[in-house]
Design an enzyme around this catalytic site. Sequence first.
Site, PDB file in Angstrom:
ATOM      1  N   ASN A  24       1.014  -0.983   0.574  1.00  0.00           N
ATOM      2  CA  ASN A  24      -0.024   0.542  -0.168  1.00  0.00           C
ATOM      3  C   ASN A  24       0.928   1.188  -0.133  1.00  0.00           C
ATOM      4  O   ASN A  24       2.111   0.647   0.225  1.00  0.00           O
ATOM      5  CB  ASN A  24      -0.920   0.331   1.300  1.00  0.00           C
ATOM      6  CG  ASN A  24      -1.927  -1.206   1.217  1.00  0.00           C
ATOM      7  OD1 ASN A  24      -2.889  -0.736   0.186  1.00  0.00           O
ATOM      8  ND2 ASN A  24      -1.489  -2.449   2.052  1.00  0.00           N
ATOM      9  N   GLY A  25      -0.006   2.389  -0.340  1.00  0.00           N
ATOM     10  CA  GLY A  25       0.577   3.919  -0.277  1.00  0.00           C
ATOM     11  C   GLY A  25       2.118   3.861  -0.721  1.00  0.00           C
ATOM     12  O   GLY A  25       2.715   3.724  -1.388  1.00  0.00           O
ATOM     13  N   ILE A  26       2.875   4.384   0.148  1.00  0.00           N
ATOM     14  CA  ILE A  26       4.241   5.335  -0.066  1.00  0.00           C
ATOM     15  C   ILE A  26       5.201   3.663  -0.411  1.00  0.00           C
ATOM     16  O   ILE A  26       6.177   3.780  -1.902  1.00  0.00           O
ATOM     17  CB  ILE A  26       4.965   5.879   1.033  1.00  0.00           C
ATOM     18  CG1 ILE A  26       4.532   7.119   0.919  1.00  0.00           C
ATOM     19  CG2 ILE A  26       6.781   5.621   0.502  1.00  0.00           C
ATOM     20  CD1 ILE A  26       3.938   8.259   2.314  1.00  0.00           C
ATOM     21  N   ASP A  45       4.599  -7.655   3.745  1.00  0.00           N
ATOM     22  CA  ASP A  45       3.624  -6.882   4.095  1.00  0.00           C
ATOM     23  C   ASP A  45       2.931  -8.085   5.053  1.00  0.00           C
ATOM     24  O   ASP A  45       2.273  -9.100   3.876  1.00  0.00           O
ATOM     25  CB  ASP A  45       3.407  -6.334   3.092  1.00  0.00           C
ATOM     26  CG  ASP A  45       2.335  -4.829   3.449  1.00  0.00           C
ATOM     27  OD1 ASP A  45       1.487  -4.968   4.420  1.00  0.00           O
ATOM     28  OD2 ASP A  45       2.757  -3.976   3.337  1.00  0.00           O
ATOM     29  N   CYS A  68       4.242 -11.062   5.655  1.00  0.00           N
ATOM     30  CA  CYS A  68       5.221 -11.510   6.931  1.00  0.00           C
ATOM     31  C   CYS A  68       4.279 -10.186   8.075  1.00  0.00           C
ATOM     32  O   CYS A  68       3.944  -9.381   7.369  1.00  0.00           O
ATOM     33  CB  CYS A  68       6.205 -11.021   6.098  1.00  0.00           C
ATOM     34  SG  CYS A  68       7.256 -10.678   7.517  1.00  0.00           S
ATOM     35  N   SER A 148      10.355  10.135   8.819  1.00  0.00           N
ATOM     36  CA  SER A 148       9.166  10.867   8.656  1.00  0.00           C
ATOM     37  C   SER A 148      10.103  12.715   9.367  1.00  0.00           C
ATOM     38  O   SER A 148      10.785  12.613   9.665  1.00  0.00           O
ATOM     39  CB  SER A 148       8.550  10.719  10.102  1.00  0.00           C
ATOM     40  OG  SER A 148       7.393  11.563   9.995  1.00  0.00           O
ATOM     41  N   TYR A 161       5.201   7.385  17.527  1.00  0.00           N
ATOM     42  CA  TYR A 161       5.697   7.637  16.439  1.00  0.00           C
ATOM     43  C   TYR A 161       6.620   7.924  16.404  1.00  0.00           C
ATOM     44  O   TYR A 161       7.481   7.877  16.078  1.00  0.00           O
ATOM     45  CB  TYR A 161       4.458   7.604  15.458  1.00  0.00           C
ATOM     46  CG  TYR A 161       4.996   8.087  14.140  1.00  0.00           C
ATOM     47  CD1 TYR A 161       4.941   7.165  12.978  1.00  0.00           C
ATOM     48  CD2 TYR A 161       5.496   8.898  13.590  1.00  0.00           C
ATOM     49  CE1 TYR A 161       4.781   6.969  12.266  1.00  0.00           C
ATOM     50  CE2 TYR A 161       5.052   9.380  12.179  1.00  0.00           C
ATOM     51  CZ  TYR A 161       5.541   8.346  11.516  1.00  0.00           C
ATOM     52  OH  TYR A 161       5.679   8.118   9.883  1.00  0.00           O
ATOM     53  N   LYS A 165      10.561   6.936  14.527  1.00  0.00           N
ATOM     54  CA  LYS A 165      11.238   7.597  13.870  1.00  0.00           C
ATOM     55  C   LYS A 165      12.885   8.147  13.862  1.00  0.00           C
ATOM     56  O   LYS A 165      13.576   7.595  12.963  1.00  0.00           O
ATOM     57  CB  LYS A 165      10.845   8.233  13.295  1.00  0.00           C
ATOM     58  CG  LYS A 165       8.832   7.771  11.943  1.00  0.00           C
ATOM     59  CD  LYS A 165       9.440   6.497  11.606  1.00  0.00           C
ATOM     60  CE  LYS A 165       8.322   5.810  10.478  1.00  0.00           C
ATOM     61  NZ  LYS A 165       8.439   5.746   9.283  1.00  0.00           N
ATOM     62  N   THR A 198      -4.821   4.837   4.092  1.00  0.00           N
ATOM     63  CA  THR A 198      -4.812   5.457   5.381  1.00  0.00           C
ATOM     64  C   THR A 198      -4.685   6.789   5.656  1.00  0.00           C
ATOM     65  O   THR A 198      -5.620   6.368   6.410  1.00  0.00           O
ATOM     66  CB  THR A 198      -3.071   4.525   5.683  1.00  0.00           C
ATOM     67  OG1 THR A 198      -3.038   3.389   5.754  1.00  0.00           O
ATOM     68  CG2 THR A 198      -3.461   4.460   7.154  1.00  0.00           C
TER      69      THR A 198
HETATM   70  N1  LIG Z   1       1.496   9.078   4.941  1.00  0.00           N
HETATM   71  C1  LIG Z   1       2.032   9.915   5.602  1.00  0.00           C
HETATM   72  O1  LIG Z   1       1.760  11.226   5.606  1.00  0.00           O
HETATM   73  C2  LIG Z   1       3.782   9.927   5.668  1.00  0.00           C
HETATM   74  C3  LIG Z   1       4.686  10.906   6.052  1.00  0.00           C
HETATM   75  C4  LIG Z   1       5.698  10.641   6.434  1.00  0.00           C
HETATM   76  C5  LIG Z   1       6.208   9.684   6.835  1.00  0.00           C
HETATM   77  N2  LIG Z   1       5.572   8.131   6.588  1.00  0.00           N
HETATM   78  C6  LIG Z   1       5.632   6.891   6.499  1.00  0.00           C
HETATM   79  O2  LIG Z   1       5.808   6.493   4.709  1.00  0.00           O
HETATM   80  C7  LIG Z   1       5.875   5.018   5.837  1.00  0.00           C
HETATM   81  C8  LIG Z   1       4.840   4.593   5.042  1.00  0.00           C
HETATM   82  O3  LIG Z   1       2.981   4.983   5.172  1.00  0.00           O
HETATM   83  P1  LIG Z   1       2.016   5.112   4.764  1.00  0.00           P
HETATM   84  O4  LIG Z   1       1.136   5.948   4.586  1.00  0.00           O
HETATM   85  O5  LIG Z   1       1.975   4.569   2.779  1.00  0.00           O
HETATM   86  O6  LIG Z   1       0.722   3.950   4.819  1.00  0.00           O
HETATM   87  P2  LIG Z   1       0.214   2.723   3.857  1.00  0.00           P
HETATM   88  O7  LIG Z   1      -0.518   2.368   6.050  1.00  0.00           O
HETATM   89  O8  LIG Z   1      -0.209   2.979   3.161  1.00  0.00           O
HETATM   90  O9  LIG Z   1       0.972   1.471   3.999  1.00  0.00           O
HETATM   91  C9  LIG Z   1       1.784   0.544   5.526  1.00  0.00           C
HETATM   92  C10 LIG Z   1       1.609  -1.289   4.645  1.00  0.00           C
HETATM   93  O10 LIG Z   1       2.917  -1.238   6.308  1.00  0.00           O
HETATM   94  C11 LIG Z   1       2.208  -1.747   6.531  1.00  0.00           C
HETATM   95  N3  LIG Z   1       2.228  -2.682   7.247  1.00  0.00           N
HETATM   96  C12 LIG Z   1       1.791  -2.084   8.520  1.00  0.00           C
HETATM   97  N4  LIG Z   1       1.847  -3.011   9.872  1.00  0.00           N
HETATM   98  C13 LIG Z   1       2.259  -4.004   9.105  1.00  0.00           C
HETATM   99  C14 LIG Z   1       3.324  -5.479   9.849  1.00  0.00           C
HETATM  100  N5  LIG Z   1       2.619  -6.133  11.350  1.00  0.00           N
HETATM  101  N6  LIG Z   1       3.845  -5.958   8.564  1.00  0.00           N
HETATM  102  C15 LIG Z   1       4.274  -5.819   7.508  1.00  0.00           C
HETATM  103  N7  LIG Z   1       3.193  -4.975   7.405  1.00  0.00           N
HETATM  104  C16 LIG Z   1       2.925  -3.694   7.831  1.00  0.00           C
HETATM  105  C17 LIG Z   1       0.759  -2.274   5.753  1.00  0.00           C
HETATM  106  O11 LIG Z   1      -0.023  -2.981   5.651  1.00  0.00           O
HETATM  107  C18 LIG Z   1       0.589  -1.181   4.731  1.00  0.00           C
HETATM  108  O12 LIG Z   1       0.933  -2.467   3.230  1.00  0.00           O
HETATM  109  C19 LIG Z   1       5.908   4.550   6.987  1.00  0.00           C
HETATM  110  O13 LIG Z   1       7.198   4.501   7.648  1.00  0.00           O
HETATM  111  C20 LIG Z   1       5.110   5.648   7.703  1.00  0.00           C
HETATM  112  O14 LIG Z   1       5.862   5.660   8.772  1.00  0.00           O
HETATM  113  C21 LIG Z   1       4.279   8.275   5.920  1.00  0.00           C
END
Ligand SMILES: NC(=O)c1ccc[n+]([C@@H]2O[C@H](COP(=O)([O-])OP(=O)(O)OC[C@H]3O[C@@H](n4cnc5c(N)ncnc54)[C@H](O)[C@@H]3O)[C@@H](O)[C@H]2O)c1
Length: 256
Positions: A24-26, A45, A68, A148, A161, A165, A198
Amino acid sequence: MANAPQHEEKRHSGKTIIVTGGSNGIGQAFVHRLAEEGAHILICDVADASESVALAAGAQGTVEWLRCNLTDSRSIADFASDIATRGIEVDAIVHAAGIYPMKPVDEIDFGEWRRVFAVNIDSLYFLVRAFLPGMRSRGWGRIVAITSNTFQLGVANLTHYVASKGAVIGFVRSLSREVGDWGITVNGVAPSITRTKTVENEPQRRELLEPLAKLQCIKRVAVPDDYAGTVSFLLSDDASFITGQNIVVDGGWTHS
Ligand SMILES: NC(=O)c1ccc[n+]([C@@H]2O[C@H](COP(=O)([O-])OP(=O)(O)OC[C@H]3O[C@@H](n4cnc5c(N)ncnc54)[C@H](O)[C@@H]3O)[C@@H](O)[C@H]2O)c1
């Protein structure tokens, strides 16, 4: 006889890269970009990765999902031994999995505190221990952790959080000093608040997207693709002299 189609050599051809959080996401944006650039991606994931696998269809690289749970050290050990049994050599780890629940510190129970640290930093320790020996023996490796810009800022209701980080950044800085002579670089990439599913699904956060973007020099809401180029670069030979850094990619929000 017609020649077989020749693929142009891409930046990450022949490389195997673990992307945690790649479903997902990033992390998904990294999977897409790195597969386009020829890598073999192992998504680590707990969530189904079929969307990420489908997105990379037609890419020069390949993508597979190895389920995982990063809160469970046995699940990580199984993930690592599965890869070892298949004789796969891992060249790089991109640690994008992360959780970011919002709560005042006096409402965070220890279980939640530990869960945030387990996903955000403990899992990186386990993965590095599993795959560093292989990188060392081959004399080449890349570790990139998504951090972050909240570490620069400090943010209310995100103590667990932001602390986790900060731990990742400390880990990156220290590990880079241990492994520099082995051809291995270790870096962080620090995003700004980003439009991911998310974030969108949480009203409290979604409402912050537009106002917080105004604090950046580049006043638009960040999207996952905004980080993919930086990560790809850090994984490449072009970045072989960059290590121990936490590269802030946040539209200039925290540059002062
Ligand atoms: N979205 C933001 O605003 C933002 C800003 C700064 C940093 N980040 C960082 O970027 C990264 C990605 O964030 P995102 O917004 O894309 O999140 P997201 O929720 O879209 O994706 C995170 C992924 O991590 C996986 N995950 C979570 N818990 C897990 C576990 N126990 N085992 C395996 N996989 C697991 C989820 O299933 C998901 O696919 C994170 O490290 C987050 O801290 C995000």
